[in-house]
Enzyme design. Structure first.
Site, PDB file in Angstrom:
ATOM      1  N   ARG A  67       0.824  -1.215   0.000  1.00 21.00           N
ATOM      2  CA  ARG A  67       0.000   0.000   0.000  1.00 21.00           C
ATOM      3  C   ARG A  67       0.857   1.262   0.000  1.00 21.00           C
ATOM      4  NH1 ARG A  67      -2.552  -3.810   2.785  1.00 21.00           N
ATOM      5  NH2 ARG A  67      -1.520  -3.246   4.710  1.00 21.00           N
ATOM      6  N   GLU A 104       5.840 -10.263  15.763  1.00 21.27           N
ATOM      7  CA  GLU A 104       5.398 -10.760  17.059  1.00 21.27           C
ATOM      8  C   GLU A 104       5.819 -12.235  17.210  1.00 21.27           C
ATOM      9  OE1 GLU A 104       1.298 -10.004  17.604  1.00 21.27           O
ATOM     10  OE2 GLU A 104       1.310 -10.698  19.681  1.00 21.27           O
TER      11      GLU A 104
HETATM   12  P1  AMP Z   1       4.569  -2.717  11.503  1.00 22.36           P
HETATM   13  O1  AMP Z   1       5.832  -3.276  10.915  1.00 22.36           O
HETATM   14  O2  AMP Z   1       4.083  -3.498  12.700  1.00 22.36           O
HETATM   15  O3  AMP Z   1       4.684  -1.228  11.805  1.00 22.36           O
HETATM   16  O4  AMP Z   1       3.414  -2.923  10.436  1.00 22.36           O
HETATM   17  C1  AMP Z   1       3.258  -2.025   9.404  1.00 22.36           C
HETATM   18  C2  AMP Z   1       2.808  -2.705   8.142  1.00 22.36           C
HETATM   19  O5  AMP Z   1       1.735  -3.602   8.365  1.00 22.36           O
HETATM   20  C3  AMP Z   1       2.310  -1.652   7.152  1.00 22.36           C
HETATM   21  O6  AMP Z   1       2.824  -1.963   5.874  1.00 22.36           O
HETATM   22  C4  AMP Z   1       0.797  -1.749   7.212  1.00 22.36           C
HETATM   23  O7  AMP Z   1       0.254  -1.640   5.920  1.00 22.36           O
HETATM   24  C5  AMP Z   1       0.510  -3.115   7.839  1.00 22.36           C
HETATM   25  N1  AMP Z   1      -0.448  -3.038   8.966  1.00 22.36           N
HETATM   26  C6  AMP Z   1      -0.181  -3.334  10.265  1.00 22.36           C
HETATM   27  N2  AMP Z   1      -1.265  -3.182  11.029  1.00 22.36           N
HETATM   28  C7  AMP Z   1      -2.258  -2.777  10.215  1.00 22.36           C
HETATM   29  C8  AMP Z   1      -3.649  -2.427  10.412  1.00 22.36           C
HETATM   30  N3  AMP Z   1      -4.234  -2.470  11.609  1.00 22.36           N
HETATM   31  N4  AMP Z   1      -4.360  -2.008   9.339  1.00 22.36           N
HETATM   32  C9  AMP Z   1      -3.789  -1.952   8.107  1.00 22.36           C
HETATM   33  N5  AMP Z   1      -2.507  -2.269   7.865  1.00 22.36           N
HETATM   34  C10 AMP Z   1      -1.740  -2.684   8.902  1.00 22.36           C
END
Ligand code: AMP
Length: 182
Positions: A67, A104
């Site tokens: 995205r 996680e």
């Molecule tokens: P992180 O590495 O945990 O910061 O996760 C970020 C990535 O996961 C991004 O590319 C987001 O598009 C996706 N992502 C994580 N949580 C969500 C959520 N609640 N809604 C949409 N996309 C998410």
């Protein structure tokens, strides 16, 4: 640089759909497709980001799969600068640099082309993704930009899930800007 007023922020927030229990129970997924198909919301966001970044002498915008690609490429077209994809493993066809990061449960990995910044020394790079949660993907991306010879001047997100603390952590590495905080 114009700040986004409260009303505009609320408009953007309302244009994003919450999908409960996707992709697994307990997750509230922020579905940005409803912002993208709303021309007023999408343009409001791009106008705001253009005004924030048009005088920052940015050479490239790196977008995180998948995205992040949409916002990064659209902003590149506005700013008339190049786009660089940061992708999941084994998607990029040429020589790559990889970076592992913790989830996680388990590990994941992302990649960038070795010549992503086209030989520009210390290229000024803006990193974009739709959302920051734990920050693992973004931190690995900032590392990759550095390893590819770029200088990440800011990491920009449409949505910051504040409770997960990822942006606080990322701020130790790079400037962070989130359009919406949830
Ligand atoms: P992180 O590495 O945990 O910061 O996760 C970020 C990535 O996961 C991004 O590319 C987001 O598009 C996706 N992502 C994580 N949580 C969500 C959520 N609640 N809604 C949409 N996309 C998410």
């Amino acid at each position: 640089m114009k700040d986004l007023d409260k009303k505009s922020k609320q408009y953007l927030l309302d244009s994003i759909r919450d999908v409960k229990d996707f992709p697994k129970p307990g997750v509230v997924f922020k579905d940005i497709t409803t912002l993208l198909n709303n021309k007023d919301a999408f343009n409001l966001l791009l106008d705001h980001l253009s005004s924030r970044y048009n005088d920052k002498n940015i050479d490239f915008i790196a977008g995180i799969e998948s995205r992040g690609f949409i916002f990064a490429a659209a902003l590149c077209a506005r700013l008339k600068i190049g786009f660089v994809p940061i992708r999941k493993p084994k998607k990029l066809p040429y020589m790559t640099i990889s970076q592992k990061y913790s989830l996680e449960y388990g590990v994941d990995e992302i990649e960038i082309h070795v010549d992503a910044f086209g030989g520009i020394k210390n290229a000024r790079v803006l990193l974009i993704d739709d959302l920051i949660a734990t920050g693992g993907t973004a931190k690995a991306s900032v590392d990759l930009i550095k390893q590819a010879g770029g200088s990440c001047i800011e990491a920009c997100f449409l949505i910051d899930l504040l409770d997960l603390g990822g942006s606080e952590d990322l701020k130790n590495m790079v400037n962070v800007y989130s359009v919406l905080e949830v």
